[in-house]
Scaffold this motif. Structure first.
Motif, mmCIF file in Angstrom:
data_model
loop_
_atom_site.group_PDB
_atom_site.id
_atom_site.type_symbol
_atom_site.label_atom_id
_atom_site.label_comp_id
_atom_site.label_asym_id
_atom_site.label_seq_id
_atom_site.Cartn_x
_atom_site.Cartn_y
_atom_site.Cartn_z
ATOM 1 N N MET A 1 23.796 30.716 44.172
ATOM 2 C CA MET A 1 24.872 31.490 43.608
ATOM 3 C C MET A 1 25.102 32.775 44.414
ATOM 4 O O MET A 1 26.228 33.237 44.516
ATOM 5 C CB MET A 1 24.559 31.848 42.159
ATOM 6 N N TYR A 2 24.051 33.391 44.985
ATOM 7 C CA TYR A 2 24.201 34.677 45.648
ATOM 8 C C TYR A 2 25.091 34.628 46.883
ATOM 9 O O TYR A 2 25.605 35.652 47.324
ATOM 10 C CB TYR A 2 22.844 35.310 45.980
ATOM 11 N N LEU A 3 25.316 33.455 47.425
ATOM 12 C CA LEU A 3 26.215 33.317 48.578
ATOM 13 C C LEU A 3 27.661 33.032 48.169
ATOM 14 O O LEU A 3 28.550 33.009 49.011
ATOM 15 C CB LEU A 3 25.709 32.202 49.504
ATOM 16 N N ASP A 4 27.894 32.839 46.897
ATOM 17 C CA ASP A 4 29.226 32.514 46.385
ATOM 18 C C ASP A 4 30.027 33.794 46.169
ATOM 19 O O ASP A 4 29.827 34.514 45.194
ATOM 20 C CB ASP A 4 29.108 31.730 45.077
ATOM 21 N N THR A 5 30.944 34.088 47.078
ATOM 22 C CA THR A 5 31.709 35.331 47.011
ATOM 23 C C THR A 5 32.691 35.383 45.845
ATOM 24 O O THR A 5 33.285 36.423 45.585
ATOM 25 C CB THR A 5 32.468 35.582 48.327
ATOM 26 N N ARG A 7 31.702 34.864 42.820
ATOM 27 C CA ARG A 7 30.911 35.371 41.694
ATOM 28 C C ARG A 7 30.907 36.900 41.710
ATOM 29 O O ARG A 7 31.170 37.525 42.721
ATOM 30 C CB ARG A 7 29.458 34.890 41.795
ATOM 31 N N SER A 8 30.540 37.508 40.604
ATOM 32 C CA SER A 8 30.488 38.969 40.533
ATOM 33 C C SER A 8 29.320 39.486 41.370
ATOM 34 O O SER A 8 28.320 38.787 41.581
ATOM 35 C CB SER A 8 30.321 39.431 39.087
ATOM 36 N N PHE A 9 29.460 40.715 41.814
ATOM 37 C CA PHE A 9 28.393 41.338 42.591
ATOM 38 C C PHE A 9 27.093 41.357 41.791
ATOM 39 O O PHE A 9 26.021 41.068 42.317
ATOM 40 C CB PHE A 9 28.790 42.771 42.977
ATOM 41 N N GLU A 10 27.198 41.699 40.519
ATOM 42 C CA GLU A 10 26.008 41.794 39.681
ATOM 43 C C GLU A 10 25.286 40.448 39.566
ATOM 44 O O GLU A 10 24.063 40.375 39.667
ATOM 45 C CB GLU A 10 26.379 42.314 38.282
ATOM 46 N N ASP A 11 26.049 39.356 39.366
ATOM 47 C CA ASP A 11 25.443 38.035 39.263
ATOM 48 C C ASP A 11 24.819 37.608 40.590
ATOM 49 O O ASP A 11 23.728 37.033 40.615
ATOM 50 C CB ASP A 11 26.482 36.993 38.831
ATOM 51 N N ARG A 12 25.516 37.889 41.673
ATOM 52 C CA ARG A 12 24.999 37.519 42.996
ATOM 53 C C ARG A 12 23.718 38.273 43.318
ATOM 54 O O ARG A 12 22.742 37.700 43.816
ATOM 55 C CB ARG A 12 26.056 37.781 44.063
ATOM 56 N N ALA A 13 23.705 39.580 43.027
ATOM 57 C CA ALA A 13 22.513 40.384 43.304
ATOM 58 C C ALA A 13 21.335 39.913 42.467
ATOM 59 O O ALA A 13 20.215 39.771 42.973
ATOM 60 C CB ALA A 13 22.812 41.861 43.039
ATOM 61 N N ALA A 14 21.570 39.660 41.200
ATOM 62 C CA ALA A 14 20.486 39.191 40.320
ATOM 63 C C ALA A 14 19.935 37.854 40.800
ATOM 64 O O ALA A 14 18.718 37.642 40.803
ATOM 65 C CB ALA A 14 20.999 39.079 38.881
#
Length: 93
Positions: A1-5, A7-14
């Motif tokens: 998920m963290y590579l999916d632009t 998605r929200s920054f917060e979700d990607r960072a988590a």
């Protein structure tokens, strides 16, 4: 998920942090954060010192110590110095 632009920054960072080992997380706290190839995370040098200009990133405009600038009692000058530092930081990074 963290590579999916999308998605929200917060979700990607988590999600990214959830994939990191404890050692990797601790290493990211250093200014010379190492790459984590398995997570497609490049090395990053985030240390910067704007007190005297944008130091540690090559050539930089250097200003006097903050206490010396404050002793001018010139808010306009302080604003100009801060603007110069922020402009230089954006140009460099």
């Amino acid at each position: 998920m963290y590579l999916d632009t999308h998605r929200s920054f917060e979700d990607r960072a988590a999600d990214l942090v959830a994939h990191m080992t404890l050692e990797e997380k601790v290493a990211q706290l250093q200014n010379d954060a190492p790459a984590i190839p398995r997570l497609n995370l490049p090395a990053y040098e985030w240390w910067n010192e704007a007190l005297h200009g944008v130091a540690r990133g090559g050539l930089a405009t250097v200003f006097p110590q903050a206490i010396g600038l404050a002793a001018t009692f010139d808010p306009r000058l302080m604003h100009e110095v801060a603007t110069a530092i922020s402009d230089e930081a954006r140009a460099k990074h």
